[in-house]
Design a protein around this motif. Sequence first.
Motif, PDB file in Angstrom:
ATOM      1  N   GLU A  49       0.832  -1.195   0.000  1.00 28.28           N
ATOM      2  CA  GLU A  49       0.000   0.000   0.000  1.00 28.28           C
ATOM      3  C   GLU A  49       0.871   1.252   0.000  1.00 28.28           C
ATOM      4  O   GLU A  49       1.835   1.335   0.757  1.00 28.28           O
ATOM      5  N   TYR A  50       0.520   2.190  -0.844  1.00 25.28           N
ATOM      6  CA  TYR A  50       1.206   3.475  -0.939  1.00 25.28           C
ATOM      7  C   TYR A  50       0.190   4.565  -0.602  1.00 25.28           C
ATOM      8  O   TYR A  50      -0.997   4.416  -0.899  1.00 25.28           O
ATOM      9  N   LYS A  51       0.643   5.652  -0.002  1.00 17.86           N
ATOM     10  CA  LYS A  51      -0.260   6.738   0.374  1.00 17.86           C
ATOM     11  C   LYS A  51       0.197   8.046  -0.257  1.00 17.86           C
ATOM     12  O   LYS A  51       1.393   8.285  -0.410  1.00 17.86           O
ATOM     13  N   ALA A  52      -0.801   8.874  -0.593  1.00 18.07           N
ATOM     14  CA  ALA A  52      -0.525  10.192  -1.157  1.00 18.07           C
ATOM     15  C   ALA A  52      -1.677  11.110  -0.802  1.00 18.07           C
ATOM     16  O   ALA A  52      -2.783  10.656  -0.485  1.00 18.07           O
ATOM     17  N   LYS A  53      -1.408  12.398  -0.846  1.00 20.69           N
ATOM     18  CA  LYS A  53      -2.456  13.394  -0.614  1.00 20.69           C
ATOM     19  C   LYS A  53      -3.167  13.672  -1.931  1.00 20.69           C
ATOM     20  O   LYS A  53      -2.561  13.618  -3.001  1.00 20.69           O
ATOM     21  N   ALA A  54      -4.457  13.984  -1.840  1.00 24.92           N
ATOM     22  CA  ALA A  54      -5.246  14.292  -3.032  1.00 24.92           C
ATOM     23  C   ALA A  54      -4.630  15.476  -3.766  1.00 24.92           C
ATOM     24  O   ALA A  54      -4.021  16.354  -3.176  1.00 24.92           O
ATOM     25  N   GLY A  55      -4.796  15.477  -5.063  1.00 28.74           N
ATOM     26  CA  GLY A  55      -4.240  16.519  -5.925  1.00 28.74           C
ATOM     27  C   GLY A  55      -3.326  15.888  -6.954  1.00 28.74           C
ATOM     28  O   GLY A  55      -3.505  14.739  -7.345  1.00 28.74           O
ATOM     29  N   ASP A  56      -2.334  16.634  -7.376  1.00 32.89           N
ATOM     30  CA  ASP A  56      -1.394  16.112  -8.364  1.00 32.89           C
ATOM     31  C   ASP A  56      -0.505  15.063  -7.713  1.00 32.89           C
ATOM     32  O   ASP A  56       0.229  15.364  -6.774  1.00 32.89           O
ATOM     33  N   VAL A  57      -0.602  13.836  -8.216  1.00 34.31           N
ATOM     34  CA  VAL A  57       0.205  12.727  -7.702  1.00 34.31           C
ATOM     35  C   VAL A  57       1.053  12.202  -8.857  1.00 34.31           C
ATOM     36  O   VAL A  57       0.534  11.898  -9.926  1.00 34.31           O
ATOM     37  N   THR A  58       2.351  12.112  -8.608  1.00 28.22           N
ATOM     38  CA  THR A  58       3.267  11.536  -9.586  1.00 28.22           C
ATOM     39  C   THR A  58       3.701  10.175  -9.081  1.00 28.22           C
ATOM     40  O   THR A  58       4.123  10.035  -7.936  1.00 28.22           O
ATOM     41  N   ILE A  59       3.584   9.167  -9.929  1.00 31.31           N
ATOM     42  CA  ILE A  59       4.094   7.843  -9.603  1.00 31.31           C
ATOM     43  C   ILE A  59       5.366   7.639 -10.400  1.00 31.31           C
ATOM     44  O   ILE A  59       5.385   7.852 -11.616  1.00 31.31           O
ATOM     45  N   GLN A  60       6.410   7.243  -9.706  1.00 29.22           N
ATOM     46  CA  GLN A  60       7.675   6.915 -10.354  1.00 29.22           C
ATOM     47  C   GLN A  60       7.886   5.419 -10.196  1.00 29.22           C
ATOM     48  O   GLN A  60       7.894   4.902  -9.077  1.00 29.22           O
ATOM     49  N   LEU A  61       8.050   4.713 -11.302  1.00 29.55           N
ATOM     50  CA  LEU A  61       8.269   3.268 -11.289  1.00 29.55           C
ATOM     51  C   LEU A  61       9.732   2.968 -11.535  1.00 29.55           C
ATOM     52  O   LEU A  61      10.321   3.475 -12.498  1.00 29.55           O
ATOM     53  N   LYS A  62      10.303   2.164 -10.645  1.00 29.38           N
ATOM     54  CA  LYS A  62      11.679   1.686 -10.805  1.00 29.38           C
ATOM     55  C   LYS A  62      11.659   0.167 -10.807  1.00 29.38           C
ATOM     56  O   LYS A  62      10.992  -0.447  -9.988  1.00 29.38           O
ATOM     57  N   ASN A  63      12.389  -0.427 -11.735  1.00 30.66           N
ATOM     58  CA  ASN A  63      12.474  -1.884 -11.826  1.00 30.66           C
ATOM     59  C   ASN A  63      13.741  -2.364 -11.133  1.00 30.66           C
ATOM     60  O   ASN A  63      14.830  -2.245 -11.677  1.00 30.66           O
ATOM     61  N   ALA A  64      13.592  -2.904  -9.929  1.00 33.37           N
ATOM     62  CA  ALA A  64      14.733  -3.428  -9.188  1.00 33.37           C
ATOM     63  C   ALA A  64      15.145  -4.796  -9.726  1.00 33.37           C
ATOM     64  O   ALA A  64      16.323  -5.144  -9.718  1.00 33.37           O
ATOM     65  N   GLU A  65      14.166  -5.550 -10.202  1.00 35.00           N
ATOM     66  CA  GLU A  65      14.422  -6.886 -10.741  1.00 35.00           C
ATOM     67  C   GLU A  65      13.355  -7.175 -11.790  1.00 35.00           C
ATOM     68  O   GLU A  65      12.169  -6.977 -11.553  1.00 35.00           O
ATOM     69  N   GLY A  66      13.754  -7.617 -12.956  1.00 32.39           N
ATOM     70  CA  GLY A  66      12.799  -7.897 -14.025  1.00 32.39           C
ATOM     71  C   GLY A  66      12.383  -6.632 -14.755  1.00 32.39           C
ATOM     72  O   GLY A  66      12.916  -5.543 -14.529  1.00 32.39           O
ATOM     73  N   TYR A  67      11.409  -6.771 -15.645  1.00 32.01           N
ATOM     74  CA  TYR A  67      10.890  -5.649 -16.429  1.00 32.01           C
ATOM     75  C   TYR A  67       9.394  -5.565 -16.190  1.00 32.01           C
ATOM     76  O   TYR A  67       8.655  -6.529 -16.442  1.00 32.01           O
ATOM     77  N   HIS A  68       8.930  -4.437 -15.658  1.00 28.90           N
ATOM     78  CA  HIS A  68       7.535  -4.284 -15.276  1.00 28.90           C
ATOM     79  C   HIS A  68       6.985  -2.969 -15.794  1.00 28.90           C
ATOM     80  O   HIS A  68       7.720  -2.062 -16.158  1.00 28.90           O
ATOM     81  N   GLY A  69       5.680  -2.872 -15.767  1.00 24.32           N
ATOM     82  CA  GLY A  69       4.968  -1.644 -16.078  1.00 24.32           C
ATOM     83  C   GLY A  69       3.755  -1.606 -15.168  1.00 24.32           C
ATOM     84  O   GLY A  69       3.439  -2.590 -14.504  1.00 24.32           O
ATOM     85  N   ILE A  70       3.074  -0.467 -15.121  1.00 26.62           N
ATOM     86  CA  ILE A  70       1.887  -0.386 -14.280  1.00 26.62           C
ATOM     87  C   ILE A  70       0.753   0.333 -14.980  1.00 26.62           C
ATOM     88  O   ILE A  70       0.971   1.143 -15.882  1.00 26.62           O
ATOM     89  N   THR A  71      -0.445   0.015 -14.542  1.00 30.80           N
ATOM     90  CA  THR A  71      -1.625   0.818 -14.801  1.00 30.80           C
ATOM     91  C   THR A  71      -2.276   1.049 -13.447  1.00 30.80           C
ATOM     92  O   THR A  71      -2.154   0.222 -12.539  1.00 30.80           O
ATOM     93  N   VAL A  72      -2.924   2.179 -13.301  1.00 31.79           N
ATOM     94  CA  VAL A  72      -3.626   2.496 -12.069  1.00 31.79           C
ATOM     95  C   VAL A  72      -5.107   2.565 -12.421  1.00 31.79           C
ATOM     96  O   VAL A  72      -5.524   3.442 -13.184  1.00 31.79           O
ATOM     97  N   GLU A  73      -5.879   1.590 -11.904  1.00 33.93           N
ATOM     98  CA  GLU A  73      -7.301   1.513 -12.231  1.00 33.93           C
ATOM     99  C   GLU A  73      -8.024   2.786 -11.833  1.00 33.93           C
ATOM    100  O   GLU A  73      -7.753   3.372 -10.788  1.00 33.93           O
ATOM    101  N   GLY A  74      -8.939   3.229 -12.673  1.00 35.82           N
ATOM    102  CA  GLY A  74      -9.709   4.429 -12.408  1.00 35.82           C
ATOM    103  C   GLY A  74      -9.010   5.706 -12.832  1.00 35.82           C
ATOM    104  O   GLY A  74      -9.519   6.802 -12.602  1.00 35.82           O
ATOM    105  N   THR A  75      -7.816   5.577 -13.434  1.00 34.35           N
ATOM    106  CA  THR A  75      -7.070   6.735 -13.916  1.00 34.35           C
ATOM    107  C   THR A  75      -6.537   6.420 -15.312  1.00 34.35           C
ATOM    108  O   THR A  75      -6.669   5.292 -15.790  1.00 34.35           O
TER     109      THR A  75
END
Length: 116
Positions: A49-75
Amino acid sequence: MKKLVLSFMIIMLVSIMAACGGEDHASSEQGGGETVTLNASNYKFDKEEYKAKAGDVTIQLKNAEGYHGITVEGTDMKIDGEGKATANLKAGTYKIICSIPCGEGHQEMTALLVVE
């Protein structure tokens, strides 16, 4: 003729480099806002679980192992590989899903983003 071909090749190279140099953004990044960093490894994120305050939220993805991507449901936030995406989020809980098949545990590779 050689100068013409060389000039064309240089223009093409510059065009290709310019097209490949950008990062994926769900919306334009704005000053202020909060950044949440997700570290992805095989079949899991570093937190459930990650937490953020409402408003402009930036997600930064780093791949420590393997190759991944993300989608955020509802956005419209989507990142393929490492990168950043920014969106203006209202309070709520959003599901983060690995969007790039990464092996046997891929189906369980999820986390939550709680926006307060």
